[in-house]
Scaffold this motif. Structure first.
Motif, mmCIF file in Angstrom:
data_model
loop_
_atom_site.group_PDB
_atom_site.id
_atom_site.type_symbol
_atom_site.label_atom_id
_atom_site.label_comp_id
_atom_site.label_asym_id
_atom_site.label_seq_id
_atom_site.Cartn_x
_atom_site.Cartn_y
_atom_site.Cartn_z
ATOM 1 N N VAL A 141 14.037 -9.032 44.381
ATOM 2 C CA VAL A 141 14.016 -7.706 43.761
ATOM 3 C C VAL A 141 15.460 -7.218 43.670
ATOM 4 C CG1 VAL A 141 13.290 -5.315 44.111
ATOM 5 C CG2 VAL A 141 11.708 -7.175 44.629
ATOM 6 N N GLY A 142 15.854 -6.763 42.533
ATOM 7 C CA GLY A 142 17.217 -6.251 42.367
ATOM 8 C C GLY A 142 17.471 -5.079 43.304
ATOM 9 N N ASP A 143 18.729 -4.803 43.587
ATOM 10 C CA ASP A 143 19.044 -3.731 44.536
ATOM 11 C C ASP A 143 20.345 -3.034 44.160
ATOM 12 O OD1 ASP A 143 20.798 -5.827 45.495
ATOM 13 O OD2 ASP A 143 19.068 -6.588 46.621
ATOM 14 N N ASP A 149 15.534 -11.247 48.183
ATOM 15 C CA ASP A 149 14.091 -10.979 48.247
ATOM 16 C C ASP A 149 13.438 -10.989 46.863
ATOM 17 O OD1 ASP A 149 14.998 -8.620 47.182
ATOM 18 O OD2 ASP A 149 14.143 -7.324 48.730
ATOM 19 N N ASP A 189 19.828 -9.135 42.269
ATOM 20 C CA ASP A 189 19.360 -9.141 43.659
ATOM 21 C C ASP A 189 20.448 -9.717 44.546
ATOM 22 O OD1 ASP A 189 17.878 -9.263 46.004
ATOM 23 O OD2 ASP A 189 16.963 -11.190 45.467
ATOM 24 N N MET A 190 20.773 -9.004 45.618
ATOM 25 C CA MET A 190 21.835 -9.482 46.514
ATOM 26 C C MET A 190 21.298 -10.030 47.828
ATOM 27 S SD MET A 190 24.714 -9.248 45.036
ATOM 28 C CE MET A 190 26.138 -9.063 46.122
ATOM 29 N N ASN A 191 20.081 -9.621 48.227
ATOM 30 C CA ASN A 191 19.623 -10.056 49.561
ATOM 31 C C ASN A 191 18.536 -11.119 49.497
ATOM 32 O OD1 ASN A 191 17.470 -8.568 48.764
ATOM 33 N ND2 ASN A 191 17.406 -7.222 50.538
ATOM 34 N N GLU A 246 13.719 -1.106 49.614
ATOM 35 C CA GLU A 246 13.803 -2.291 48.761
ATOM 36 C C GLU A 246 15.120 -2.318 47.974
ATOM 37 O OE1 GLU A 246 10.295 -2.550 46.227
ATOM 38 O OE2 GLU A 246 10.065 -4.635 46.825
#
Ligand code: GLC
Ligand code: CA
Length: 604
Positions: A73-75, A71, A67-69, A120
């Motif tokens: 959840v991975g992205d 939240d 997850d970079m942002n 997402e």
């Protein structure tokens, strides 16, 4: 009782009576693939065509990778950020489970738009950047292609359910109920069940008919007897190919068609003649009318040229079609490759080998022989794990020697002839960590089937990058809990330990890519009566032979590879890889293996 993950494998393991076949296998071409993109040289172009033939493909479950942002959840940007790790590991391609817009009831397998990225996970621009960064590292990006069903929120279905005369009505599988009248919906058309529990038929009051769903109620099955559906998917495939993807993994492909007679399926009986009851409390059906039905091969014969004809100087190379093919036997698997005139999949999954779920030497030997002989010149796609099954520890471990057993599995996966599919986290030995309370379950089958079926959360936990609280996966609250095992089992810790499982995977992948006999050399079984040790030789014309021995037991054993049908004489061996701390074996007639010990040596 049968659990749902077991049901996903369906009738895969029903096949019996494999004929014992002599272990002679035809070897293919010998050139080790060099992966350099975008040159005009013809030798390199040939290698672009062959890039997949001895490939290591890594399955990324994007939600759980990085997850970079913040939240939780991975992205896509997270995957891009970890490409150097994947490059270091030595993978040729990554397969992403679905990243399209989705209500996420089945975490992306319920798609509401096939030509975009779910917010997402990022944007189309993030996706393009991922593909271009991956290609710079000679890593191809493969997409998941879900053709059996859409989300009930997809525009096609919203149209379809809006009226019986809507042009999209016939894109899905609508039927009247049994005994239906103007006022009474009657009974569902037949006894067919969803693989995720209970009837596969959902009554829709607005237009007063039932629709069919092999998976969740919110995943209506498309009608593949409608040519418009074929055309829609050709357009979707072209859309992603133009963006530079290296191929597709076709989801649940054996469920595209159902028997048009709508006849009931048979009920599976136990040895006392009583119906087998599955984890959802339903009688287990035999899948005879809803799985692997006529029509499927014609669809794949039609889709294959869509990938083959695609030509781009920017991203050269074969576009590979992978199939999610849980099948009852090797004969059915062979059909999935198609014929020379009408090819289908490049790589239908061979679940015969990896889903044995028991370290039984004779079964492994036979299944590997089958993969080498019955499939002819086709290349098997081996895998032991994915996002639908408990991880290797839960299916093969003994709770005492789990890391050694994971080395054993890695060895079969990566030192056998074929393409290897590695599930994220298996390379560091991530363990299955199912929820302990119903209220924590995210995967709906775990709610429908609790407590017998706990769902698939346990094998989808966040990737364990380091020993910090959230394992380096997120700065926020992870969507699934980080397992306590992350403190010890993580990339950072294993990178600095030459005896770690990660070091083992890297070493094996390097051998797969550099030892000439490992490129496409035949698997020839050695010491065929041995019930404790699985041994084979990789053999290719003009290349030194390489022997592999794997101890399937907790005992120390000595094996003699000169006994086999191949009748090779005692010769010196040069060790290529062995279990850390194991004695060096120097001759073919005396290889000492500790508990679950493994040895690879080149015949001198
Ligand atoms: C496949 C996927 C699984 C999904 C199902 C329905 O089996 O691997 O995760 O739930 O198809 O799309
Ligand atoms: Ca995110």
């Amino acid at each position: 009782m049968i659990a749902a993950s077991e049901m996903l494998r369906r009738i895969a393991n029903c096949a019996a009576g494999f004929a014992l076949v002599a272990a002679a296998i035809a070897a293919g071409g010998q050139t080790a693939p060099v992966k350099k993109m975008g040159t005009a040289q013809s030798a390199e172009q040939a290698n672009e065509l062959d890039w997949w033939k001895n490939a290591v493909i890594y399955e990324v479950y994007p939600r759980s990778f990085q997850d970079m942002n913040g939240d939780g959840v991975g992205d896509l940007n997270g995957i891009t950020a970890r490409l150097d790790y994947l490059k270091e590991l030595g993978v040729d391609a990554i397969w992403l489970t679905p990243v399209y817009p989705s209500p996420h009831l089945d975490f992306g397998y319920d798609i509401s738009n096939y030509m975009d990225i779910d917010p997402e996970y990022g944007t189309l621009a993030d996706f393009d950047r991922l593909v271009s960064e991956a290609n710079k590292r000679h890593i191809r990006v493969l997409m998941d292609m879900v053709m059996n069903h859409t989300s009930d929120q997809h525009e096609w279905f919203l149209q379809s359910r809006s009226s019986r005369s809507n042009p999209y009505r016939d894109w899905y599988c609508w039927h009247d109920g049994k005994g239906q009248t103007a006022t009474d919906r009657g009974q569902p058309p037949n006894n067919w069940q969803s693989l995720f529990g209970h009837s596969a038929w959902q009554w829709d009051e607005k237009t007063r008919q039932y629709y069919y769903h092999k998976f969740y109620v919110q995943q209506p099955d498309l009608n593949w007897r409608n040519p418009a559906v074929h055309d829609a998917f050709k357009e979707i495939i072209a859309f992603w190919l133009k963006r530079g993807v290296g191929g597709f993994r076709f989801d649940a492909i054996t469920t595209l068609f159902e028997d048009p007679s709508l006849a009931d399926e048979g009920v599976v009986l136990d040895k006392d003649g009583k119906p087998v009851i599955n984890a959802f409390g339903d009688p287990q059906l035999d899948g005879s009318k809803t799985d692997n039905q006529p029509g499927l091969h014609e669809v794949m014969e039609e889709m294959r040229p869509e990938a083959d004809k695609f030509d781009s100087s920017e991203f050269p190379g074969t576009r590979v079609l992978i199939g999610e093919t849980y099948l009852p036997n090797i004969g059915e698997l062979k059909k999935m490759y198609g014929t020379p005139d009408k090819p289908e999949f490049h790589l239908p999954m061979d679940t015969q080998v990896g889903m044995i779920d028991k370290l039984d030497v004779a079964t492994f030997r036979q299944r590997l022989i089958d993969a080498g002989t019955h499939l002819g010149a086709h290349i098997p796609l081996l895998l032991f794990d994915n996002h639908d099954n408990p991880r290797i520890d839960a299916r093969y471990g003994d709770g005492v020697h789990d890391v050694d057993i994971q080395r054993v599995i890695a060895m079969i996966l990566l030192a056998s002839r074929g393409v290897a599919l590695v599930y994220y986290g298996d390379e560091i030995g991530m363990t299955t960590t199912p929820p302990t309370r119903k209220q924590d379950v995210k995967d709906p089958i775990g709610i429908i089937g609790w407590p017998k079926e706990k769902g698939r959360d346990g094998e989808r936990t966040p990737m364990q990058w380091d020993g910090t609280a959230n394992a380096g996966f997120t700065s926020g609250a992870p969507w699934l809990p980080v397992p306590p095992s992350a403190a010890a089992i993580n990339v950072q810790a294993e990178l600095s330990d030459p005896n770690s499982l990660l070091a083992w995977y890297k070493a094996l992948i390097r051998l797969k890519k550099t030892v000439p006999a490992f490129d496409s050399g035949a698997n020839i079984m050695l010491d065929p009566e041995n019930t404790k040790v699985l041994s084979w030789m990789r053999q290719a014309t003009g290349a030194p032979q390489v022997v592999v021995s794997v101890n399937f037991t907790a005992d120390t054993v000595t094996t003699d590879l000169t006994l086999g049908e191949a009748g090779i004489r005692p010769r010196e061996l040069k060790t290529l890889l062995k279990t850390p701390g194991a004695p060096d074996s120097a001759v073919l007639n005396r290889i000492v293996l500790g508990p679950y010990g493994v040895y690879i040596g080149e015949v001198q």
